[in-house]
Enzyme design. Structure first.
Site: not given
Ligand code: NAD
Length: 446
Positions: A225, A259
């Site tokens: 997502e 999102c």
């Molecule tokens: P992010 O991608 O920075 O981090 C998300 C998670 O991934 C965190 O737990 C982080 O520690 C982990 N992570 C980072 N690098 C990684 C790697 N290389 N391997 C595995 N895990 C890793 O996102 P964020 O800033 O926490 O969240 C905001 C984003 O999430 C926005 O783009 C938003 O649109 C999206 N979002 C999408 C939905 C949906 O349902 N489509 C819902 C909520 C948020």
């Protein structure tokens, strides 16, 4: 020595607590314990798994107020929204558990062939900070009901609420069925590369792509997502008041850190002035403030990096000729005040990059086809909205998005899946169909 993460109240920088990050070795160890636990868990009849999950969620009820307050403090949303998320997650945990029970029933196909839904093994759930409880919850429940064990890696921005909520839940489930590994992207990478069978991820597109690459070597199952850049089209015969209210609420919800936030609005030239005026009036009623300030409905931005990104987008729009109807590109520390911009153009970062701030960004159109083309020009395709009467269904038909709202928000009812098109995701969750993605389909012919 293990790295640790400090967690701060984003409204004032106050230190709220600290957690230890799991090292790569600890992640491997956790996976091994999780595998052992899964062997017993998958053997329980599904009714017993569901009962155990429902009972575990019920144990969270007495903690609802404390959990809501911690969520509000750590993530920055006001207490009303935080309570909605925490109590909603307690309710949805039970609802999804019951719904998922139907999803995994064996189906009889023609002849004496059966279609079974079998557990995959260990599922890694990697969560974001913007809805730190709800997003993780939506993926954890179907994974557990299917007979998998789950390892949750919460966001490094919101480790405390994840520990409090899912740590409590974990206490009421058999040992090792649900575990938490804390840490940043490094811990996330170790989990992705570990001996797990599925990754259910909610977060940014960039991280999603990195996970897809790392998961490729073992063809791990994925539900992704990712980000969004949801457009809203306002047609000439739209109910102006309803459209203006939705435009502001959809752009400012969760301080724009959502999102499915409305990030781009295309309004018919002939009603644009009135629409912009009403949007500005409504936007001016919003107040920024910390989680416990009465009437605050826009909280702080999660961190300085996100804040700087939004300010950069506002300055870029200003330099490229946008008009600020309310607010400006000068913003205080920690907060972005409600901002309304018009005369947007496709060259502006605000038009193409995810903003994640309380900004209403408006463009006018004279030809509906141009509006549809601009709405669809994004790499993302999570949600889209159209307000109008005649022809609104046709416009909705042409919008490239997983979830489209006509004269209402995107996302449908409680039994609809949460789904993105294009680069907003891969697979989906929620609903009977969504839950099924947490199982291996097995065809058995007898
Ligand atoms: P992010 O991608 O920075 O981090 C998300 C998670 O991934 C965190 O737990 C982080 O520690 C982990 N992570 C980072 N690098 C990684 C790697 N290389 N391997 C595995 N895990 C890793 O996102 P964020 O800033 O926490 O969240 C905001 C984003 O999430 C926005 O783009 C938003 O649109 C999206 N979002 C999408 C939905 C949906 O349902 N489509 C819902 C909520 C948020």
């Amino acid at each position: 020595m293990n790295k640790s993460i400090q967690s701060f109240d984003p409204s004032n920088g106050e230190l709220l607590g600290e957690v230890n990050c799991a090292s790569a070795e600890e992640v491997t160890q956790t996976i091994s314990q999780s595998k052992t636990a899964q062997k017993a868990w998958k053997k329980l009849p599904i009714n017993e798994r569901v009962l155990a999950i429902v009972k575990a969620y019920q144990q969270l009820d007495p903690h609802a107020n404390a959990l809501s307050e911690l969520l509000a403090r750590e993530m920055g949303k006001d207490i009303r929204r935080a309570t909605g998320e925490a109590t909603g997650a307690i309710f949805m945990g039970q609802h999804y558990a019951e719904e998922a029970k139907q999803a995994f029933n064996t189906r009889n196909l023609s002849g004496s062939t059966e279609l079974q839904y079998r557990p995959l093994g260990v599922v890694g759930v990697i969560a974001p900070w913007n809805y730190p409880v709800m997003m993780a919850n939506n993926l954890i429940v179907p994974a557990l009901v299917a007979g998998n064990s789950v390892i949750l890696k919460p966001s490094e921005e919101t480790p405390l609420i994840a520990q409090a909520f899912f740590g409590e839940l974990q206490k009421h489930l058999p040992d090792g069925v649900l575990t938490i590994v804390q840490g940043d992207g490094e811990t996330g990478k170790a989990l992705v590369e570990g001996d797990i069978q599925m990754i259910a991820f909610t977060g940014s597109k960039a991280t999603g792509q990195n996970i897809m690459k790392r998961a490729a070597s073992k063809v791990k199952r994925l539900v992704m997502e990712l980000g969004g850049k949801d457009p809203m089209i306002v047609m000439r015969d739209a109910n102006l008041e309803q459209a203006a209210r939705f435009a502001v609420a959809g752009s400012f919800e969760n301080s724009g850190q959502m999102c499915t936030s409305i990030e781009r609005i295309y309004v018919d030239d002939r009603i644009a002035e009135k629409f912009e005026q009403r949007v500005t009036e409504i936007a001016s009623m919003y107040q920024v403030g910390p989680w416990n300030m009465p009437n605050a409905n826009i909280g702080p931005i999660i961190n300085a990096k996100q804040h700087a990104k939004i300010v950069d987008q506002l300055k870029d729009a200003q330099q490229k000729g946008a008009t600020f109807l309310f607010g400006s590109s000068e913003q205080p520390e920690r907060y972005i005040r409600p901002t309304v911009i018009t005369a947007m153009t496709p060259e502006m970062k605000l038009e193409s990059e995810e903003t994640f701030g309380p900004v209403v960004a408006i463009s006018r159109y004279s030809d509906i086809d141009d509006a549809i083309e601009r709405a669809n020009a994004s790499e993302y395709g999570l949600g889209a909205v159209v307000f109008g009467n005649q022809g609104a269904n046709k416009v909705a038909d042409e919008l490239d998005a997983g979830m489209v709202g006509i004269n209402q928000g995107q996302g449908g009812g409680g039994d609809a899946p949460w789904v993105g098109a294009k680069q907003s995701g891969l697979g989906y969750h929620g609903s009977v169909d969504g839950h099924r993605q947490f199982a291996q389909v097995k065809v058995v012919s007898k």
